[in-house]
Design a protein around this motif. Structure first.
Motif, mmCIF file in Angstrom:
data_model
loop_
_atom_site.group_PDB
_atom_site.id
_atom_site.type_symbol
_atom_site.label_atom_id
_atom_site.label_comp_id
_atom_site.label_asym_id
_atom_site.label_seq_id
_atom_site.Cartn_x
_atom_site.Cartn_y
_atom_site.Cartn_z
ATOM 1 N N VAL A 152 -26.398 -39.939 6.949
ATOM 2 C CA VAL A 152 -27.291 -40.974 6.424
ATOM 3 C C VAL A 152 -26.421 -42.152 6.009
ATOM 4 C CG1 VAL A 152 -28.983 -41.566 4.655
ATOM 5 C CG2 VAL A 152 -28.956 -39.255 5.634
ATOM 6 N N LEU A 153 -26.624 -43.295 6.653
ATOM 7 C CA LEU A 153 -25.802 -44.477 6.421
ATOM 8 C C LEU A 153 -26.645 -45.559 5.753
ATOM 9 C CD1 LEU A 153 -23.879 -44.604 9.821
ATOM 10 C CD2 LEU A 153 -23.343 -43.298 7.747
ATOM 11 N N ASP A 154 -26.243 -45.959 4.570
ATOM 12 C CA ASP A 154 -26.963 -46.964 3.791
ATOM 13 C C ASP A 154 -26.416 -48.338 4.154
ATOM 14 O OD1 ASP A 154 -27.833 -48.716 1.633
ATOM 15 O OD2 ASP A 154 -28.397 -46.886 0.552
ATOM 16 N N SER A 155 -27.261 -49.185 4.730
ATOM 17 C CA SER A 155 -26.798 -50.453 5.297
ATOM 18 C C SER A 155 -26.898 -51.631 4.337
ATOM 19 C CB SER A 155 -27.600 -50.770 6.572
ATOM 20 O OG SER A 155 -28.972 -50.925 6.258
ATOM 21 N N GLU A 159 -23.485 -52.593 -4.061
ATOM 22 C CA GLU A 159 -24.113 -52.641 -5.379
ATOM 23 C C GLU A 159 -25.545 -52.118 -5.329
ATOM 24 O OE1 GLU A 159 -22.620 -55.149 -3.876
ATOM 25 O OE2 GLU A 159 -20.745 -55.273 -5.021
ATOM 26 N N GLU A 160 -26.265 -52.446 -4.262
ATOM 27 C CA GLU A 160 -27.623 -51.932 -4.111
ATOM 28 C C GLU A 160 -27.606 -50.422 -3.885
ATOM 29 O OE1 GLU A 160 -30.406 -54.559 -1.702
ATOM 30 O OE2 GLU A 160 -28.447 -55.316 -1.081
ATOM 31 N N GLU A 236 -30.965 -40.875 -5.535
ATOM 32 C CA GLU A 236 -29.789 -40.651 -6.367
ATOM 33 C C GLU A 236 -29.370 -41.973 -6.999
ATOM 34 O OE1 GLU A 236 -26.745 -38.873 -3.974
ATOM 35 O OE2 GLU A 236 -27.666 -36.881 -4.068
ATOM 36 N N ARG A 237 -28.711 -41.897 -8.155
ATOM 37 C CA ARG A 237 -28.247 -43.093 -8.844
ATOM 38 C C ARG A 237 -26.742 -42.969 -9.077
ATOM 39 N NH1 ARG A 237 -33.285 -44.799 -9.812
ATOM 40 N NH2 ARG A 237 -34.800 -43.358 -10.684
ATOM 41 N N GLY A 238 -26.049 -44.081 -8.894
ATOM 42 C CA GLY A 238 -24.623 -44.100 -9.159
ATOM 43 C C GLY A 238 -23.762 -43.496 -8.075
ATOM 44 N N ALA A 239 -24.290 -43.294 -6.868
ATOM 45 C CA ALA A 239 -23.489 -42.735 -5.774
ATOM 46 C C ALA A 239 -22.354 -43.697 -5.429
ATOM 47 C CB ALA A 239 -24.358 -42.477 -4.556
ATOM 48 N N ASP A 240 -21.237 -43.159 -4.949
ATOM 49 C CA ASP A 240 -20.087 -44.020 -4.646
ATOM 50 C C ASP A 240 -19.368 -43.614 -3.362
ATOM 51 O OD1 ASP A 240 -18.959 -41.669 -5.441
ATOM 52 O OD2 ASP A 240 -17.702 -42.524 -7.029
ATOM 53 N N LYS A 241 -20.102 -43.048 -2.424
ATOM 54 C CA LYS A 241 -19.503 -42.593 -1.170
ATOM 55 C C LYS A 241 -19.446 -43.760 -0.184
ATOM 56 C CE LYS A 241 -19.908 -38.950 2.344
ATOM 57 N NZ LYS A 241 -20.781 -37.860 2.864
ATOM 58 N N ARG A 242 -18.231 -44.225 0.108
ATOM 59 C CA ARG A 242 -18.035 -45.356 1.015
ATOM 60 C C ARG A 242 -17.492 -44.880 2.357
ATOM 61 N NH1 ARG A 242 -16.974 -50.652 -1.722
ATOM 62 N NH2 ARG A 242 -17.017 -50.363 -3.973
ATOM 63 N N PHE A 243 -17.561 -45.759 3.342
ATOM 64 C CA PHE A 243 -16.987 -45.440 4.639
ATOM 65 C C PHE A 243 -15.469 -45.258 4.493
ATOM 66 C CE2 PHE A 243 -17.505 -50.131 4.423
ATOM 67 C CZ PHE A 243 -16.177 -50.510 4.470
ATOM 68 N N PRO A 244 -14.859 -44.391 5.324
ATOM 69 C CA PRO A 244 -13.418 -44.144 5.227
ATOM 70 C C PRO A 244 -12.616 -45.310 5.794
ATOM 71 C CG PRO A 244 -14.316 -42.945 7.081
ATOM 72 C CD PRO A 244 -15.494 -43.562 6.371
ATOM 73 N N LYS A 245 -11.303 -45.253 5.586
ATOM 74 C CA LYS A 245 -10.402 -46.247 6.166
ATOM 75 C C LYS A 245 -10.542 -46.232 7.679
ATOM 76 C CE LYS A 245 -5.534 -47.618 6.378
ATOM 77 N NZ LYS A 245 -4.147 -47.284 5.946
ATOM 78 N N GLY A 499 -33.846 -52.470 -7.585
ATOM 79 C CA GLY A 499 -34.046 -51.881 -8.903
ATOM 80 C C GLY A 499 -34.823 -50.579 -8.819
ATOM 81 N N THR A 500 -35.008 -49.974 -9.961
ATOM 82 C CA THR A 500 -35.626 -48.644 -10.008
ATOM 83 C C THR A 500 -36.910 -48.608 -10.825
ATOM 84 O OG1 THR A 500 -34.255 -48.068 -11.931
ATOM 85 C CG2 THR A 500 -33.380 -47.513 -9.754
ATOM 86 N N ASP A 501 -37.412 -49.768 -11.224
ATOM 87 C CA ASP A 501 -38.592 -49.794 -12.090
ATOM 88 C C ASP A 501 -39.781 -50.476 -11.427
ATOM 89 O OD1 ASP A 501 -37.498 -52.295 -12.061
ATOM 90 O OD2 ASP A 501 -37.761 -52.677 -14.201
#
Length: 532
Positions: A152-155, A159-160, A236-245, A499-501
């Motif tokens: 699953v790739l978030d485009s 920050e979003e 999920e909130r606060g995820a931090d999984k980025r694409f690799p080098k 946002g989430t609200d």
């Protein structure tokens, strides 16, 4: 005096604007209202440039001083003031739309709501013509639970993504998808699912991979995180999984795919010498845009280029480019991301798009590029320090010109929210005694507005040096929320996909609106989109 009564600004008809758009002539159609009113109705290719922010934004949005500019409002009397301000900045080809927005309506012009509409409407047109494959939220959730061979790739912007994301999702902003795919999904059997918050970046991201000829099955998450939420599923909130080098294998595979795409779409390149000549061409508006990640841009970029990550440039072209049919030159260090962005911009009717040849090397600038702004005027009023304000805070009346979200996130205790273009109205709501203190987040907007405040009142007024940012840096407390508004809080459009609200009804209404954009495009007739 309303904008329609202004005696000196040249008048341009709706037919004139239609002709310029259809014929491919340069035109900057600028809406000088705040973003809130703009989002409730505007022509397709109108660009928001609120009167309040002209000095902050116009030199980047319209870099050529004699570019053809047409201003409009909806009868608020803002155009005359905006035209005067633009003239003072050196703009020499400024006109007003005959009858403003109401004149546009009466002449049969199509009116669009929301923001970044050309990109969103184009995304809907792509899906309708290319039948971009998608999966509903329930099906994607089942695949995740079954631990199927998917990614699953978030485009969206990182920050979003961090604010809310789909479980297992990896942040791969849209402009990076073709370049990074080989590293995030090395097996051709892996199914790729692209998501965003709503629809556009999912559609464009998915179709980007398909257009580039990747061997994987690729699907958009239908309706993005909005569709996921409306299906009753948890983000999920606060995820931090980025694409690799980036690996060299991925880079070479992506280059081959990008070259094939460039050949098919007709992406043109430009060398450094030709670009140098183009920079001196006085009758063409030129935008130099670096489509790499912001981090890469800050590590080193060519002089004169702005950071415009490719996925966001396609998603929100009007945030970088104020002149329709201007010349765009895109740069990266591999040719992949610039080619991908150019392929979409060409289909979006930009007829003069080029990819800069060669690597980003030589005498480079580092760090973020500050926005181009006119010099701060000579101080119209005395400046005071944060410490001096703190000593008189109980008696002072602080007027904060920061955008409402910035004000709500943190402002000087007791400060009033106000909109620069509405300072006259704001003054009527403030108590008649006490020294006025004008501020904005970094102090620049307040500095530009200081003379206007003096012209509106004979009350004692001062300027907070360095703005609210300096107050915070001095260790002084901030207050959140908007407890004191001297004018209606309508300067910024609240996006139902960020946002989430957000209320479910607002999210569903947004989707329903997107579904109708293709029909609006057909009625408008000026877009020049051509899906390949």
């Amino acid at each position: 005096m309303t904008s329609s009564q202004h005696p000196t600004t040249r008048v341009v008809s709706v037919a004139d604007i239609h002709a310029a758009l259809i014929e491919g002539r340069e035109i900057a159609l600028l809406d000088v209202r705040e973003e809130g009113p703009f989002s409730r109705g505007h022509p397709l290719f109108a660009v928001p440039l609120p009167l309040s922010r002209i000095e902050l934004d116009v030199l980047d949005l319209v870099p050529r001083l004699d570019a053809p500019i047409v201003l409009y409002d909806d009868g608020e009397g803002l155009v005359a003031r905006a035209a005067h301000k633009l003239a003072s900045l050196g703009y020499s080809n400024v006109a007003r739309l005959d009858g403003g927005l109401d004149g546009w309506r009466r002449a049969g012009g199509e009116v669009f709501i929301d923001v970044n509409v050309p990109s969103k409407a184009f995304g809907e047109l792509v899906e309708s013509q290319r039948h971009t494959p998608s999966l509903p939220a329930a099906e994607v959730e089942r695949l995740i639970k079954d631990q199927a061979d998917i990614v699953v790739l978030d485009s969206r912007r990182f920050e979003e993504y961090r604010t809310m994301s789909i479980p297992t999702g990896t942040s791969v902003p849209g402009g990076e998808l073709v370049l990074r795919l080989q590293d995030v999904a090395p097996r051709p059997e892996t199914t790729v699912i692209v998501n965003c918050a709503g629809r556009t970046r999912s559609i464009i991201g998915t179709q980007s991979l398909i257009n580039a000829g990747v061997p994987n099955k690729v699907y958009a998450l239908r309706n993005g995180t909005i569709g996921w939420t409306l299906a009753g599923l948890q983000v999920e909130r606060g995820a931090d999984k980025r694409f690799p080098k980036l690996s060299e294998t991925a880079r070479e595979v992506a280059r081959e795919r990008a070259q094939a795409l460039a050949d098919r779409v007709g992406v043109r390149t430009i060398d450094r010498d030709t670009l140098a000549r183009s920079r001196s061409q006085r009758d063409v508006t030129l935008y130099l845009l670096d489509v790499r990640t912001p981090e890469e841009f800050e590590a080193g970029h060519l002089a004169g280029f702005r950071s415009a990550p490719g996925g966001q440039l396609v998603q929100a072209t009007d945030e970088w480019v104020g002149v329709r049919h201007a010349r765009l030159v895109l740069a990266d260090d591999d040719g992949v991301r610039a080619t991908l962005a150019a392929s979409w911009l060409i289909q979006m009717g930009w007829r003069d798009v080029h990819v800069l040849q060669g690597p980003i090397a030589g005498d480079l600038e580092t760090g973020p590029r500050p926005p181009r702004r006119p010099p701060l005027p000579d101080a119209a009023i005395t400046a005071i320090t944060p410490a001096e304000l703190a000593a008189e805070l109980d008696s002072a009346i602080v007027i904060d010109l920061a955008p409402s979200p910035r004000h709500a996130a943190g402002h000087i205790p007791g400060a009033w929210f106000a909109v620069r273009a509405q300072l006259a109205e704001a003054l009527h709501r403030l108590r008649p005694e006490g020294r006025l203190v004008l501020t904005s987040w970094d102090g620049a907007l307040a500095h530009y507005a200081a003379a206007e405040l003096l012209a509106l009142t004979d009350r004692l007024a001062v300027l907070l040096a360095g703005g609210t940012q300096a107050w915070e840096a001095a260790g002084l407390p901030l207050e959140s929320g908007i407890a004191r508004a001297a004018v209606d809080v309508d300067d910024v459009y609240k996006r139902p996909y960020e946002g989430t609200d957000n209320a479910a009804a607002a999210m569903q209404a947004y989707l329903d609106w997107e579904f109708g954009l293709v029909e609006q495009l057909a009625r408008d007739g000026t877009h020049g989109f051509r899906v390949l």
